[in-house]
Design a protein around this motif. Structure first.
Motif, PDB file in Angstrom:
ATOM      1  N   TYR A 178      75.711  25.314  10.012  1.00 58.00           N
ATOM      2  CA  TYR A 178      76.573  26.490   9.929  1.00 58.00           C
ATOM      3  C   TYR A 178      77.370  26.464   8.627  1.00 58.00           C
ATOM      4  O   TYR A 178      77.653  25.393   8.074  1.00 58.00           O
ATOM      5  CB  TYR A 178      77.560  26.525  11.104  1.00 58.00           C
ATOM      6  N   GLU A 233      77.885  21.401  14.113  1.00 59.65           N
ATOM      7  CA  GLU A 233      79.041  21.768  14.945  1.00 59.65           C
ATOM      8  C   GLU A 233      80.071  20.645  14.993  1.00 59.65           C
ATOM      9  O   GLU A 233      81.280  20.880  14.860  1.00 59.65           O
ATOM     10  CB  GLU A 233      78.571  22.112  16.358  1.00 59.65           C
ATOM     11  N   ILE A 236      82.087  20.293  11.761  1.00 63.12           N
ATOM     12  CA  ILE A 236      83.118  21.332  11.622  1.00 63.12           C
ATOM     13  C   ILE A 236      84.322  21.005  12.500  1.00 63.12           C
ATOM     14  O   ILE A 236      85.474  21.065  12.053  1.00 63.12           O
ATOM     15  CB  ILE A 236      82.537  22.707  11.993  1.00 63.12           C
ATOM     16  N   LYS A 237      84.073  20.657  13.742  1.00 68.78           N
ATOM     17  CA  LYS A 237      85.170  20.388  14.667  1.00 68.78           C
ATOM     18  C   LYS A 237      85.942  19.131  14.281  1.00 68.78           C
ATOM     19  O   LYS A 237      87.141  19.023  14.571  1.00 68.78           O
ATOM     20  CB  LYS A 237      84.629  20.279  16.085  1.00 68.78           C
ATOM     21  N   TRP A 244      85.749  26.219  13.955  1.00 65.89           N
ATOM     22  CA  TRP A 244      84.549  26.583  14.696  1.00 65.89           C
ATOM     23  C   TRP A 244      84.503  28.077  15.025  1.00 65.89           C
ATOM     24  O   TRP A 244      83.438  28.660  15.167  1.00 65.89           O
ATOM     25  CB  TRP A 244      84.450  25.744  15.968  1.00 65.89           C
ATOM     26  N   ALA A 247      82.494  29.805  12.312  1.00 66.82           N
ATOM     27  CA  ALA A 247      81.178  29.269  11.953  1.00 66.82           C
ATOM     28  C   ALA A 247      80.114  30.352  12.085  1.00 66.82           C
ATOM     29  O   ALA A 247      80.079  31.088  13.068  1.00 66.82           O
ATOM     30  CB  ALA A 247      80.837  28.079  12.843  1.00 66.82           C
TER      31      ALA A 247
END
Length: 259
Positions: A178, A233, A236-237, A244, A247
């Motif tokens: 993403y 994911e 990003i978190k 998120w 994203a």
């Protein structure tokens, strides 16, 4: 050399043409019928190879089962042989009958791979690690496991994947990537109207430093120095869970930027 009825063969002088061995006697002097019904004798035909270049295979060498990759193929009416390269020996010709297809390793998500590695490091058995009831909130927190493990193992088909991965090894499933696209607001000259725009999150994985820029592709100097704009994911978190919400799948961003 004996053949089975229905075996697919290749014509030596016309490699793109195939035929079917159709003689009942299974002797080398048997009859071959091509796809339009023409008959041919044995000497003009060769056996179609079972494997192709790049195939992963297994073979016995000096009493040990080894793995290799096919690099070259040689065919004749006696059969096929292959140059097989491996990490254990120099590339060498091996007859087709001495090769075994390499069974692909199970492909599992990263969080499952993390669980397997964690339980093995803890010295636990497969029987313990494969039991979905083991994955209590307390254990998940203690071992830093993903909460999805309990639901994933609840599926009976996934239990087989887990066991195969534990015993034979595994490949990690490629996680979706993403871009973090952050909306910004630009005022017109008069300061009355607004228009939408975006900037993208960048990160230097080495230092953990991040910043935002107008494009997911520039400045090029940051890409060359290792900065990136494509994240999983979990990545990003780990930076900030609030990211998120912004994203967007990389494929969607690239399609929009190429319009």
């Amino acid at each position: 050399m004996k053949f089975k009825k229905g075996l697919v063969l290749h014509h030596i002088s016309r490699p793109s043409e195939k035929c079917i061995y159709s003689h009942e006697s299974k002797e080398v002097s048997g009859c071959f019928v091509d796809m339009d019904g023409r008959s041919h004798n044995y000497c003009n035909w060769e056996l179609a190879p079972v494997f192709k270049k790049g195939d992963k295979v297994q073979f016995i060498r000096k009493g040990s089962l080894m793995k290799g990759i096919i690099q070259e193929i040689r065919t004749s009416h006696y059969g096929a042989s292959y140059i097989v390269a491996s990490d254990y020996d120099e590339p060498r010709w091996i007859d087709e009958g001495h090769l075994i297809p390499l069974t692909p390793l199970p492909v599992i998500p990263q969080f499952v791979a993390d669980a397997i590695d964690t339980f093995k490091d803890e010295g636990d058995s497969l029987a313990v690690a494969i039991d979905y009831e083991v994955y209590t909130e307390a254990l998940i927190k203690e071992l830093s496991l993903d909460r999805k493990m309990r639901g994933w193992l609840w599926e009976a088909s996934n239990q087989e994947f887990f066991a195969r991965a534990w015993l034979d090894g595994y490949e990690v499933e490629q996680e979706p990537l993403y871009s973090v696209r952050l909306p910004i607001v630009r005022l017109h000259t008069l300061g009355t109207a607004v228009e939408g725009d975006y900037k993208y999150l960048w990160e230097d994985p080495t230092t953990g430093e991040n910043n935002i820029f107008q494009s997911p592709e520039y400045p090029a100097t940051l890409i060359q120095s290792g900065w990136k704009t494509k994240f999983t994911e979990s990545e990003i978190k780990n930076m900030d869970a609030r990211y998120w919400d912004f994203a967007v799948p990389v494929e969607e961003v690239e399609a929009e930027n190429n319009e």
